[in-house]
Design an enzyme around this catalytic site. Structure first.
Site, PDB file in Angstrom:
ATOM      1  N   GLN A 104      81.320 124.375 -17.885  1.00  0.00           N
ATOM      2  CA  GLN A 104      82.383 124.434 -18.884  1.00  0.00           C
ATOM      3  C   GLN A 104      81.861 123.892 -20.214  1.00  0.00           C
ATOM      4  O   GLN A 104      81.482 122.722 -20.318  1.00  0.00           O
ATOM      5  CB  GLN A 104      83.623 123.648 -18.457  1.00  0.00           C
ATOM      6  CG  GLN A 104      84.813 123.964 -19.367  1.00  0.00           C
ATOM      7  CD  GLN A 104      85.984 123.032 -19.169  1.00  0.00           C
ATOM      8  OE1 GLN A 104      85.847 121.827 -19.302  1.00  0.00           O
ATOM      9  NE2 GLN A 104      87.153 123.597 -18.864  1.00  0.00           N
ATOM     10  N   TYR A 185      91.240 120.635 -27.734  1.00  0.00           N
ATOM     11  CA  TYR A 185      89.910 120.373 -28.276  1.00  0.00           C
ATOM     12  C   TYR A 185      89.587 121.425 -29.343  1.00  0.00           C
ATOM     13  O   TYR A 185      90.463 122.162 -29.778  1.00  0.00           O
ATOM     14  CB  TYR A 185      88.890 120.304 -27.143  1.00  0.00           C
ATOM     15  CG  TYR A 185      89.130 119.105 -26.247  1.00  0.00           C
ATOM     16  CD1 TYR A 185      89.061 117.808 -26.764  1.00  0.00           C
ATOM     17  CD2 TYR A 185      89.466 119.261 -24.914  1.00  0.00           C
ATOM     18  CE1 TYR A 185      89.312 116.701 -25.966  1.00  0.00           C
ATOM     19  CE2 TYR A 185      89.724 118.156 -24.100  1.00  0.00           C
ATOM     20  CZ  TYR A 185      89.645 116.886 -24.637  1.00  0.00           C
ATOM     21  OH  TYR A 185      89.902 115.788 -23.849  1.00  0.00           O
ATOM     22  N   ARG A 232      89.076 129.131 -20.506  1.00  0.00           N
ATOM     23  CA  ARG A 232      90.220 128.298 -20.151  1.00  0.00           C
ATOM     24  C   ARG A 232      91.147 128.158 -21.353  1.00  0.00           C
ATOM     25  O   ARG A 232      90.699 127.843 -22.454  1.00  0.00           O
ATOM     26  CB  ARG A 232      89.774 126.906 -19.693  1.00  0.00           C
ATOM     27  CG  ARG A 232      90.927 126.127 -19.035  1.00  0.00           C
ATOM     28  CD  ARG A 232      90.527 124.712 -18.682  1.00  0.00           C
ATOM     29  NE  ARG A 232      91.332 124.209 -17.559  1.00  0.00           N
ATOM     30  CZ  ARG A 232      91.570 122.940 -17.321  1.00  0.00           C
ATOM     31  NH1 ARG A 232      91.063 122.002 -18.116  1.00  0.00           N
ATOM     32  NH2 ARG A 232      92.290 122.561 -16.290  1.00  0.00           N
ATOM     33  N   GLY A 324      92.421 120.150  -9.137  1.00  0.00           N
ATOM     34  CA  GLY A 324      91.576 119.160  -9.779  1.00  0.00           C
ATOM     35  C   GLY A 324      91.550 117.858  -9.013  1.00  0.00           C
ATOM     36  O   GLY A 324      90.653 117.585  -8.229  1.00  0.00           O
ATOM     37  N   ARG A 325      92.590 117.032  -9.218  1.00  0.00           N
ATOM     38  CA  ARG A 325      92.595 115.687  -8.645  1.00  0.00           C
ATOM     39  C   ARG A 325      92.435 115.678  -7.131  1.00  0.00           C
ATOM     40  O   ARG A 325      91.832 114.754  -6.577  1.00  0.00           O
ATOM     41  CB  ARG A 325      93.876 114.963  -9.063  1.00  0.00           C
ATOM     42  CG  ARG A 325      93.890 114.553 -10.534  1.00  0.00           C
ATOM     43  CD  ARG A 325      95.287 114.235 -11.029  1.00  0.00           C
ATOM     44  NE  ARG A 325      96.126 115.424 -11.114  1.00  0.00           N
ATOM     45  CZ  ARG A 325      97.394 115.425 -11.470  1.00  0.00           C
ATOM     46  NH1 ARG A 325      97.988 114.284 -11.773  1.00  0.00           N
ATOM     47  NH2 ARG A 325      98.088 116.542 -11.535  1.00  0.00           N
TER      48      ARG A 325
END
Length: 367
Positions: A104, A185, A232, A324-325
């Protein structure tokens, strides 16, 4: 022993672009802040990713494309030969374990500190708008610094940073790359009118604000080919400085997605709601309507559990699901989901920083 779930194709092989995946369970990018100041992954990171190689696809933790793109201490980079060599250890380990991994590509834009920037310079952004919040440096948490606006003639250099990083990811042995145009971002800062007040060809209209993401995607596709590149997006996530969504989410991201279709990308990875917090979206925003505009493979992300993944896959709303987590504390998550095994929940203090504890010491289960 439990009987595995068989009435779904979530656990069956699938091909996204030219990426041949063992299943439709994706490991989402997870910043873990466990590299040194040099941003070089090492054997510990190789072990961590290899442990999770049963995922159909691993998306690496967000990886800085340049020294300028860095916004947090102890996050990995991919702009030096040493960083490339470190990542090669990771990709070799994942491949030896039978997995697939993409890099990524990340530029944080305004969410950084002068303490993290080359020569103590100001972070760069579409416009000189101060973000909220703090970032992490080797000396602890500090407020993010006010950015300066990129000059128009600097933007080709930013695109070049992505191009070089994409080439470095190829040298590092990745199976492809994901363009990080999410979570407020740099690329997302250009997309949103809340952070982009430019008056040149990269600001103002929807077409202009989408320009940089599309130009970066084009540059990366020229290195990798369209069939090994994903992207993404997170249309409403307010992360990285409490960035408000665009004033017209449906128009902005609808246009962007329709333009991305021209590249025939391997996949689109979409945050359905606010990253890691809520699936609730502002009034007038329809995530399923946006995702349906994308003509390629679609990875749904954000607070999924097995029940939701099965339901949305059965409805044809997702082609794959990103967790994810849950991958932090369940390295064998695919098998646990398939067999309905108990899942371990990682404490938040294990997320960021430190060494092997809370990183590579999670047990695998018996099914």
């Amino acid at each position: 022993m439990t009987h595995p779930i068989t009435d779904t194709d979530l656990f069956q092989p699938v091909t996204f672009g030219s990426l041949e995946l063992a299943n439709r369970i994706v490991m989402a990018p997870l910043t873990r802040s466990r590299v040194g100041k040099d941003g070089i992954p090492n054997e510990m990171h190789a072990e961590y990713y290899a442990q999770r190689a049963s995922a159909g696809l691993i998306i690496s933790e967000a990886t800085n494309i340049s020294a300028q793109g860095r916004g947090y201490a102890m996050t990995p980079g991919i702009w030096t030969d040493e960083q490339v060599a470190g990542w090669k250890k990771v990709t070799d380990a994942v491949h030896a374990a039978g997995g697939k991994i993409v890099s990524q590509l990340w530029h944080v834009g305004r969410f950084s500190s002068v303490d993290l920037q080359p020569n103590g310079e100001s972070p760069v952004a579409p416009s000189a708008i101060q973000a909220e919040g703090k970032t992490y440096t080797v000396d602890g948490f500090v407020p993010v610094s006010k950015p300066r606006a990129l000059e128009t003639d600097e933007i080709p250099g930013v695109i070049e940073q992505y191009r070089v990083a994409a080439g470095n990811a190829k040298r590092a042995g990745f199976d492809g790359v994901e363009v990080h145009s999410a979570n407020s971002y740099l690329l997302d800062q250009f997309l949103r009118d809340s952070t982009n007040q430019r008056t040149d060809q990269y600001g103002g209209s929807i077409e202009n604000r989408a320009r940089l993401t599309l130009e970066v995607t084009e540059a990366v596709v020229k290195i990798w080919g369209n069939d090994k590149v994903g992207i993404r997006l997170s249309p409403v996530t307010p992360d990285a400085g409490n960035t408000p969504p665009d004033s017209n989410v449906m128009a902005m991201y609808g246009y962007l997605i329709e333009q991305l279709n021209q590249f025939d990308l391997a996949y689109m990875h979409f945050v359905e709601g606010a990253t890691a917090t809520s699936r609730t979206v502002p009034e007038g925003v329809d995530m399923d309507a946006l995702s349906a505009l994308f003509k390629g493979s679609y990875i749904g992300n954000n607070n999924y559990d097995l029940e939701m993944a099965l339901e949305r896959r059965a409805q044809g709303k997702i082609d794959a699901v990103a967790f994810g987590r849950l991958f932090i504390s369940n390295p064998d998550l695919v098998a646990r989901l398939q067999h309905g095994a108990k899942l371990t929940i990682a404490p938040h203090e294990s997320y960021y920083g430190g060494g092997k504890k809370g990183y590579t010491d999670w047990p695998t289960g018996a099914y």
